[in-house]
Enzyme design. Structure first.
Site, PDB file in Angstrom:
ATOM      1  N   ARG A  92      -3.918  -6.818 -23.756  1.00  0.00           N
ATOM      2  CA  ARG A  92      -5.280  -7.143 -24.218  1.00  0.00           C
ATOM      3  C   ARG A  92      -5.878  -5.884 -24.797  1.00  0.00           C
ATOM      4  O   ARG A  92      -6.038  -4.881 -24.072  1.00  0.00           O
ATOM      5  CB  ARG A  92      -6.134  -7.677 -23.066  1.00  0.00           C
ATOM      6  N   HIS A 131      -6.053 -14.849 -30.164  1.00  0.00           N
ATOM      7  CA  HIS A 131      -5.955 -15.123 -28.724  1.00  0.00           C
ATOM      8  C   HIS A 131      -4.988 -16.296 -28.544  1.00  0.00           C
ATOM      9  O   HIS A 131      -5.389 -17.409 -28.170  1.00  0.00           O
ATOM     10  CB  HIS A 131      -7.351 -15.444 -28.169  1.00  0.00           C
ATOM     11  N   GLN A 144      -4.783 -18.490 -25.304  1.00  0.00           N
ATOM     12  CA  GLN A 144      -5.907 -19.417 -25.175  1.00  0.00           C
ATOM     13  C   GLN A 144      -5.644 -20.687 -25.978  1.00  0.00           C
ATOM     14  O   GLN A 144      -5.823 -21.804 -25.482  1.00  0.00           O
ATOM     15  CB  GLN A 144      -7.194 -18.729 -25.674  1.00  0.00           C
ATOM     16  N   ASP A 175     -17.787 -20.725 -28.098  1.00  0.00           N
ATOM     17  CA  ASP A 175     -17.441 -19.463 -27.429  1.00  0.00           C
ATOM     18  C   ASP A 175     -18.682 -18.569 -27.555  1.00  0.00           C
ATOM     19  O   ASP A 175     -19.624 -18.894 -28.295  1.00  0.00           O
ATOM     20  CB  ASP A 175     -16.212 -18.842 -28.138  1.00  0.00           C
ATOM     21  N   CYS A 223     -13.613 -21.362 -24.005  1.00  0.00           N
ATOM     22  CA  CYS A 223     -12.542 -20.530 -23.441  1.00  0.00           C
ATOM     23  C   CYS A 223     -12.999 -19.829 -22.165  1.00  0.00           C
ATOM     24  O   CYS A 223     -12.168 -19.426 -21.360  1.00  0.00           O
ATOM     25  CB  CYS A 223     -12.080 -19.510 -24.477  1.00  0.00           C
ATOM     26  N   ARG A 238      -4.352 -22.224 -18.772  1.00  0.00           N
ATOM     27  CA  ARG A 238      -3.895 -20.900 -19.203  1.00  0.00           C
ATOM     28  C   ARG A 238      -2.602 -20.546 -18.464  1.00  0.00           C
ATOM     29  O   ARG A 238      -1.649 -20.044 -19.054  1.00  0.00           O
ATOM     30  CB  ARG A 238      -4.973 -19.844 -18.911  1.00  0.00           C
TER      31      ARG A 238
HETATM   32  N1   CP Z   1     -10.647 -16.939 -21.765  1.00  0.00           N
HETATM   33  C1   CP Z   1     -10.241 -15.721 -21.350  1.00  0.00           C
HETATM   34  O1   CP Z   1      -9.386 -15.075 -21.977  1.00  0.00           O
HETATM   35  O2   CP Z   1     -10.852 -15.294 -20.215  1.00  0.00           O
HETATM   36  P1   CP Z   1     -10.754 -13.839 -19.569  1.00  0.00           P
HETATM   37  O3   CP Z   1     -11.479 -12.905 -20.503  1.00  0.00           O
HETATM   38  O4   CP Z   1     -11.432 -13.961 -18.238  1.00  0.00           O
HETATM   39  O5   CP Z   1      -9.321 -13.467 -19.441  1.00  0.00           O
HETATM   40  N1  NVA Z   2     -14.333 -14.200 -28.262  1.00  0.00           N
HETATM   41  C1  NVA Z   2     -14.326 -13.692 -26.899  1.00  0.00           C
HETATM   42  C2  NVA Z   2     -13.302 -14.400 -26.087  1.00  0.00           C
HETATM   43  C3  NVA Z   2     -13.253 -14.005 -24.633  1.00  0.00           C
HETATM   44  C4  NVA Z   2     -12.180 -14.702 -23.876  1.00  0.00           C
HETATM   45  C5  NVA Z   2     -14.069 -12.203 -26.901  1.00  0.00           C
HETATM   46  O1  NVA Z   2     -13.217 -11.734 -27.656  1.00  0.00           O
HETATM   47  O2  NVA Z   2     -14.755 -11.494 -26.163  1.00  0.00           O
END
Ligand code: CP
Ligand code: NVA
Length: 317
Positions: A104, A131, A134, A226, A265, A293
């Site tokens: 990440r 992502h 997701q 989101d 998400c 997930r």
């Molecule tokens: N949706 C998602 O990726 O959640 P987290 O940021 O908690 O991993």
């Molecule tokens: N669009 C959001 C998704 C979090 C799971 C972000 O990137 O912060």
């Protein structure tokens, strides 16, 4: 089956995407799955986080364990990468210990750099642009409600962000119509939209951009939103002002089909992009999405790290 090594965006899965989701759904429902199927036995997966996470972190840790493997969570502050060591050197070193890496990161180029310097599979666990894990869980959740996916109209309301990018690609791959209603100036990136439209031409579905959330929601079977401000954008304090009229509230969802599903998400900023009345309603499937997930990632990990086991499990049915 392809010889795919890394998963950076959901379209990397190509024609195998549907089979991976069907595998995940079957595995989730299989009462015998825990007895002797351990495709990650003796395998170690390193999970690097440069941003916070609840769902991704826990679902990878638990999912890898259920498959018989070991997950090592590596937080940004605890490893050398980015401080005294390059991403490339980190990829080379971790490849000597690990059998897979999830990452990440902030800029998407960071996960590209890690993958091009790793000899083990790298899975994007969220970047500024994509992502994919997701999107896999999202389409799995829609397929659980409607296995053929026929008649689905997925409507996104909000920011043209990383989650939307993979959602539209995933819809295109499975032949599902997707509409995104975004404020002017917050459209998804052109190269992703072009990729989605190219795929949709082959699968026979429609990819449509709108700036009108009310019109977009008419006939929706799924409404998805989101946060308006993603991780890494916290300094863009004025951005929120552009989203007036884009909140998913009771009035907006009254335009959708009665049995529409509400998706997010998560984490949700309640009262901002969605009201409590919508996210807590009977139409909301956000917690199924969150659970999925784990199942979707278990299918992806098995597919990437032990393809023989992925196929062997399919042959049992
Ligand atoms: N949706 C998602 O990726 O959640 P987290 O940021 O908690 O991993
Ligand atoms: N669009 C959001 C998704 C979090 C799971 C972000 O990137 O912060």
């Amino acid at each position: 089956m392809s010889d795919l090594q890394h998963l950076l965006a959901i379209d990397d899965l190509g024609d195998d995407f549907r089979a991976i989701l069907e595998w995940a759904i079957r595995f989730k429902q299989d009462p015998d799955r825990d007895y002797d199927f351990k495709p990650l036995d003796e395998l170690s997966i390193g999970c690097i986080y440069e941003k916070p996470s609840t769902r991704t972190r826990v679902s990878f840790e638990v999912g890898v364990h259920k498959l018989g493997g070991q997950a090592l969570t590596l937080l940004k502050g605890d490893i050398q990468m980015g401080k005294s060591e390059t991403i490339a050197d980190t990829g080379a070193v971790l490849s000597r210990f690990l059998d897979g890496i999830t990452y990440r990161c902030f800029g998407h180029e960071m996960v590209e750099e890690l993958s091009s310097n790793s000899s083990v599979p790298v899975i994007n666990a969220l970047s500024s642009k994509h992502h994919p894990c997701q999107a896999a869980a999202d389409l799995m959740t829609i397929m659980e409600r409607n296995p053929s996916l026929e008649g689905e109209r997925v409507v996104w309301v909000g920011d043209g962000n990383n989650v939307l990018h993979d959602l539209m690609l995933a819809c295109a791959m499975l032949g599902v119509d997707c509409v995104w209603a975004v404020p002017k100036g917050f459209e998804p990136e052109n190269d992703v939209v072009n990729r989605a439209k190219e795929i949709a031409k082959k699968t026979g579905c429609k990819m449509t951009q709108s700036h009108d959330p009310v019109k977009a929601c008419k006939g929706a079977t799924i409404i998805y939103t989101d946060v308006f401000i993603s991780m890494g954008e916290e300094h863009l304090t004025d951005k929120i002002n552009a989203f007036e009229g884009f909140q998913v509230n009771e009035e907006l969802v009254s335009n959708a089909n009665d049995d529409y599903g509400f998706m997010h998400c998560l984490p949700a900023h309640r009262g901002e992009e969605v009201t409590d009345g919508v996210i807590d309603s009977e139409n909301s499937i956000v917690f199924d999405q969150a659970e999925n997930r784990m199942w979707a990632q278990m299918a992806i990990l098995t597919y990437l790290c032990n393809q023989a086991a992925f196929q062997a499990y399919n042959e049992l049915y």
